[in-house]
Design an enzyme around this catalytic site. Structure first.
Site, short mmCIF file in Angstrom:
data_model
loop_
_atom_site.label_atom_id
_atom_site.label_comp_id
_atom_site.label_asym_id
_atom_site.label_seq_id
_atom_site.Cartn_x
_atom_site.Cartn_y
_atom_site.Cartn_z
CE LYS A 117 -1.04 2.62 3.28
NZ LYS A 117 -1.02 3.28 4.47
CG ASP A 135 -6.56 3.99 2.75
OD1 ASP A 135 -7.57 3.34 2.11
OD2 ASP A 135 -6.28 5.17 3.12
#
Ligand code: SF4
Length: 209
Positions: A117, A135
């Site tokens: 991420k 996220d």
């Protein structure tokens, strides 16, 4: 509702989305994203303004006493671990990369505290390389809107979003979904009464009670 309609609503809410983490250099952004795990951008910005003022170069961050880094980083949580990450990231950048954060995903994923991420958010924001960082907001919204299944892990969510959105807007959609999750479709008490997605949303019944 088609994916294009979801995109149109996101465009109407956030026509020019931008990253809310403050930074002036590549490594400042990378470190800010690492510090943002389980923390708000607002709090990260408060911490990084102190951190990068006191240690305004990678070399100074590399040589900073760990106890001082811990004290500065304390407000963002997991401060011992994150202080080590900051020092190690600075060391690797100075020693192996001449102070420049690399563009290559394989290299970035080897940095301490940097997962998929973080790499996606960094590449998209700093180098404008198409990527979708999944996220907590992006995952939650994808599942509420049926863009992904409730059982999908973050990588599966990312792959599904990549198939649904055109590559050139991956970064923009990521930012819009983060902002939508932060200000409208919150984890607790989302603002369903004002939401155009209410007809397709898997959570609305629960939230409108
Ligand atoms: Fe989020 Fe509510 Fe909109 Fe569903 S209806 S997407 S839970 S704000």
């Amino acid at each position: 509702m088609k994916t294009s309609e979801i995109e149109a609503y996101l465009d109407s809410l956030f026509p020019n989305p931008h990253c809310e983490l403050l930074y002036t250099k590549d490594y400042e952004l990378l470190i800010a994203i690492v510090l943002s795990a389980q923390c708000t951008d607002k709090r990260v910005n408060m911490v990084t303004s102190v951190l990068f003022s006191k240690y305004p170069s990678l070399k100074q961050l590399k040589e900073a006493p760990i106890s001082d880094l811990e004290e500065i980083i304390h407000p963002v949580g997991s401060f011992r671990k994150k202080a080590v990450y900051v020092k190690e990231i600075a060391s690797i950048l100075v020693d192996d990369y001449d102070g420049v954060v690399p563009k290559e995903r394989e290299k970035l994923e080897k940095f301490p505290g940097v997962g998929r991420k973080t790499v996606n958010v960094f590449l998209s924001e700093f180098y404008q390389i198409p990527a979708i960082g999944v996220d907590t907001h992006v995952e939650r919204i994808s599942k509420r809107l049926g863009l992904a299944s409730s059982k999908d892990d973050v990588l599966q969510v990312e792959k599904k979003l990549q198939r649904k959105f055109k590559k050139e807007v991956w970064g923009k959609r990521h930012l819009q979904m983060v902002l939508f999750g932060r200000y409208h479709c919150k984890a607790v008490k989302p603002e369903c009464y004002h939401c155009a997605f209410v007809e397709i949303c898997k959570e609305k019944k629960k939230n409108l009670k």
